[in-house]
Design a protein around this motif. Sequence first.
Motif, PDB file in Angstrom:
ATOM      1  N   LEU A  36     -55.308 -31.962  -0.742  1.00 35.81           N
ATOM      2  CA  LEU A  36     -53.711 -31.089   0.083  1.00 35.81           C
ATOM      3  C   LEU A  36     -54.638 -30.485   0.631  1.00 35.81           C
ATOM      4  CD1 LEU A  36     -50.567 -31.011   0.407  1.00 35.81           C
ATOM      5  CD2 LEU A  36     -50.988 -29.316  -1.737  1.00 35.81           C
ATOM      6  N   HIS A  37     -54.183 -30.604   2.513  1.00 38.75           N
ATOM      7  CA  HIS A  37     -54.313 -29.934   2.994  1.00 38.75           C
ATOM      8  C   HIS A  37     -52.916 -29.463   4.195  1.00 38.75           C
ATOM      9  CE1 HIS A  37     -58.355 -31.588   4.154  1.00 38.75           C
ATOM     10  NE2 HIS A  37     -57.663 -32.651   3.492  1.00 38.75           N
ATOM     11  N   PHE A  38     -53.244 -27.448   4.416  1.00 36.19           N
ATOM     12  CA  PHE A  38     -51.771 -27.942   4.854  1.00 36.19           C
ATOM     13  C   PHE A  38     -52.724 -27.012   5.742  1.00 36.19           C
ATOM     14  CE2 PHE A  38     -49.863 -23.231   4.910  1.00 36.19           C
ATOM     15  CZ  PHE A  38     -48.723 -23.897   5.880  1.00 36.19           C
ATOM     16  N   ALA A  39     -52.175 -27.448   7.268  1.00 34.26           N
ATOM     17  CA  ALA A  39     -52.333 -26.764   8.595  1.00 34.26           C
ATOM     18  C   ALA A  39     -51.594 -25.780   8.777  1.00 34.26           C
ATOM     19  CB  ALA A  39     -51.821 -27.532   9.848  1.00 34.26           C
ATOM     20  N   LEU A  40     -52.711 -24.260   7.966  1.00 31.74           N
ATOM     21  CA  LEU A  40     -51.803 -22.900   8.823  1.00 31.74           C
ATOM     22  C   LEU A  40     -52.010 -22.869   9.625  1.00 31.74           C
ATOM     23  CD1 LEU A  40     -51.479 -20.163   6.606  1.00 31.74           C
ATOM     24  CD2 LEU A  40     -54.011 -19.682   6.987  1.00 31.74           C
ATOM     25  N   ALA A  41     -53.142 -22.956  11.059  1.00 32.65           N
ATOM     26  CA  ALA A  41     -53.288 -22.400  12.490  1.00 32.65           C
ATOM     27  C   ALA A  41     -51.918 -23.057  12.604  1.00 32.65           C
ATOM     28  CB  ALA A  41     -54.380 -22.920  12.372  1.00 32.65           C
ATOM     29  N   THR A  42     -51.259 -24.194  12.520  1.00 32.66           N
ATOM     30  CA  THR A  42     -50.227 -24.585  13.570  1.00 32.66           C
ATOM     31  C   THR A  42     -49.157 -24.745  12.742  1.00 32.66           C
ATOM     32  OG1 THR A  42     -50.676 -26.810  12.650  1.00 32.66           O
ATOM     33  CG2 THR A  42     -51.813 -26.320  14.486  1.00 32.66           C
ATOM     34  N   SER A  43     -48.868 -23.796  11.846  1.00 33.24           N
ATOM     35  CA  SER A  43     -47.298 -23.831  10.900  1.00 33.24           C
ATOM     36  C   SER A  43     -45.855 -22.915  11.935  1.00 33.24           C
ATOM     37  CB  SER A  43     -47.590 -22.859   9.779  1.00 33.24           C
ATOM     38  OG  SER A  43     -46.847 -23.327   9.022  1.00 33.24           O
ATOM     39  N   PRO A  96     -42.428 -27.201   5.890  1.00 35.68           N
ATOM     40  CA  PRO A  96     -42.166 -28.997   6.829  1.00 35.68           C
ATOM     41  C   PRO A  96     -43.433 -29.858   6.105  1.00 35.68           C
ATOM     42  CG  PRO A  96     -42.852 -27.774   8.297  1.00 35.68           C
ATOM     43  CD  PRO A  96     -42.865 -26.816   7.319  1.00 35.68           C
ATOM     44  N   PRO A  97     -42.162 -30.962   5.601  1.00 36.16           N
ATOM     45  CA  PRO A  97     -43.881 -32.287   5.054  1.00 36.16           C
ATOM     46  C   PRO A  97     -44.866 -32.515   6.020  1.00 36.16           C
ATOM     47  CG  PRO A  97     -41.700 -33.093   4.964  1.00 36.16           C
ATOM     48  CD  PRO A  97     -41.717 -31.843   5.750  1.00 36.16           C
ATOM     49  N   ASP A  98     -44.292 -32.531   7.534  1.00 36.93           N
ATOM     50  CA  ASP A  98     -45.453 -32.719   8.217  1.00 36.93           C
ATOM     51  C   ASP A  98     -46.926 -32.047   9.084  1.00 36.93           C
ATOM     52  OD1 ASP A  98     -43.557 -30.720   9.319  1.00 36.93           O
ATOM     53  OD2 ASP A  98     -43.795 -31.100  11.823  1.00 36.93           O
ATOM     54  N   GLU A  99     -46.417 -30.309   7.885  1.00 37.05           N
ATOM     55  CA  GLU A  99     -47.227 -29.728   7.922  1.00 37.05           C
ATOM     56  C   GLU A  99     -48.479 -29.973   6.953  1.00 37.05           C
ATOM     57  OE1 GLU A  99     -46.616 -25.752   8.764  1.00 37.05           O
ATOM     58  OE2 GLU A  99     -45.037 -26.457  10.344  1.00 37.05           O
ATOM     59  N   LEU A 100     -47.762 -30.843   5.752  1.00 39.32           N
ATOM     60  CA  LEU A 100     -49.074 -30.780   4.726  1.00 39.32           C
ATOM     61  C   LEU A 100     -49.827 -32.292   4.823  1.00 39.32           C
ATOM     62  CD1 LEU A 100     -45.982 -30.218   2.243  1.00 39.32           C
ATOM     63  CD2 LEU A 100     -48.651 -28.674   3.185  1.00 39.32           C
ATOM     64  N   ARG A 101     -51.371 -32.562   4.724  1.00 37.67           N
ATOM     65  CA  ARG A 101     -51.694 -33.898   4.783  1.00 37.67           C
ATOM     66  C   ARG A 101     -52.719 -34.055   3.406  1.00 37.67           C
ATOM     67  NH1 ARG A 101     -56.619 -34.784   6.635  1.00 37.67           N
ATOM     68  NH2 ARG A 101     -57.164 -33.031   6.516  1.00 37.67           N
ATOM     69  N   PHE A 102     -52.071 -35.886   2.696  1.00 37.71           N
ATOM     70  CA  PHE A 102     -52.983 -35.565   1.614  1.00 37.71           C
ATOM     71  C   PHE A 102     -54.364 -36.552   1.481  1.00 37.71           C
ATOM     72  CE2 PHE A 102     -47.955 -35.712   1.241  1.00 37.71           C
ATOM     73  CZ  PHE A 102     -47.880 -34.118   0.448  1.00 37.71           C
ATOM     74  N   GLU A 103     -55.582 -36.521   0.929  1.00 39.39           N
ATOM     75  CA  GLU A 103     -56.050 -37.426   0.914  1.00 39.39           C
ATOM     76  C   GLU A 103     -56.723 -37.438  -0.456  1.00 39.39           C
ATOM     77  OE1 GLU A 103     -61.051 -37.098   2.444  1.00 39.39           O
ATOM     78  OE2 GLU A 103     -59.497 -35.786   2.967  1.00 39.39           O
ATOM     79  N   ALA A 104     -56.009 -38.648  -1.255  1.00 44.05           N
ATOM     80  CA  ALA A 104     -57.393 -39.173  -1.816  1.00 44.05           C
ATOM     81  C   ALA A 104     -58.624 -39.281  -2.087  1.00 44.05           C
ATOM     82  CB  ALA A 104     -56.576 -41.346  -2.528  1.00 44.05           C
ATOM     83  N   VAL A 105     -59.125 -39.232  -2.794  1.00 45.37           N
ATOM     84  CA  VAL A 105     -60.603 -38.826  -3.351  1.00 45.37           C
ATOM     85  C   VAL A 105     -60.699 -39.373  -5.032  1.00 45.37           C
ATOM     86  CG1 VAL A 105     -61.675 -37.338  -1.101  1.00 45.37           C
ATOM     87  CG2 VAL A 105     -60.997 -36.772  -3.964  1.00 45.37           C
ATOM     88  N   ARG A 106     -62.809 -40.015  -4.966  1.00 49.24           N
ATOM     89  CA  ARG A 106     -62.434 -40.319  -6.280  1.00 49.24           C
ATOM     90  C   ARG A 106     -62.639 -38.852  -7.011  1.00 49.24           C
ATOM     91  NH1 ARG A 106     -67.316 -44.668  -5.189  1.00 49.24           N
ATOM     92  NH2 ARG A 106     -64.845 -46.598  -4.917  1.00 49.24           N
ATOM     93  N   ALA A 107     -62.190 -39.084  -8.511  1.00 55.26           N
ATOM     94  CA  ALA A 107     -62.524 -37.579  -9.306  1.00 55.26           C
ATOM     95  C   ALA A 107     -63.651 -37.758 -10.424  1.00 55.26           C
ATOM     96  CB  ALA A 107     -61.244 -37.422 -10.375  1.00 55.26           C
ATOM     97  N   GLY A 108     -64.582 -37.189 -10.604  1.00 57.01           N
ATOM     98  CA  GLY A 108     -65.538 -37.064 -11.288  1.00 57.01           C
ATOM     99  C   GLY A 108     -64.821 -36.383 -12.773  1.00 57.01           C
ATOM    100  N   GLY A 109     -65.968 -37.103 -13.866  1.00 59.42           N
ATOM    101  CA  GLY A 109     -65.777 -36.363 -15.499  1.00 59.42           C
ATOM    102  C   GLY A 109     -65.349 -37.937 -16.501  1.00 59.42           C
TER     103      GLY A 109
END
Length: 145
Positions: free
Chosen positions: A46-53, A18-31
Amino acid sequence: MTEPRRDPLDVAPGLAIPPDELRFEAVRAGGPGGQNVNKVSSAVLLHFALATSRVLGEGQKQRIRERLAGRIDAQGDVVVRGSRFREQRRNLDDALERLAAMLRECLRPERKRVATRPTRGSQRRRLQDKRSRSERKSGRRADFD
């Protein structure tokens, strides 16, 4: 940051995150990218909340913890970084696809190994090789009697 995901992430038939178990964070890319790379946050964590899934059983969670130990942070989230592309949306889609592929791979049942016996010919060849190596090495020894 991009808009939150509204549809579930399909991992396998009968399993969708479900979308509420996924969290996105924008960070600067190198290169490469010139000065723009210092101003734009195009990479995605991309963070997937495994422990609370709620969709995974405890056995499935344990299997994922074992197989993806290097990708799990202190909070128990599976973290995937997407930075192959220059657009944040494409990096987000790429990270989601990679997460689904990793989870599919972790949850696929392992095939049991069927015990087999070496053939008579392979045993004969192995023993012949051992004999020839032994003779070769014993020929190198100097007799000091």
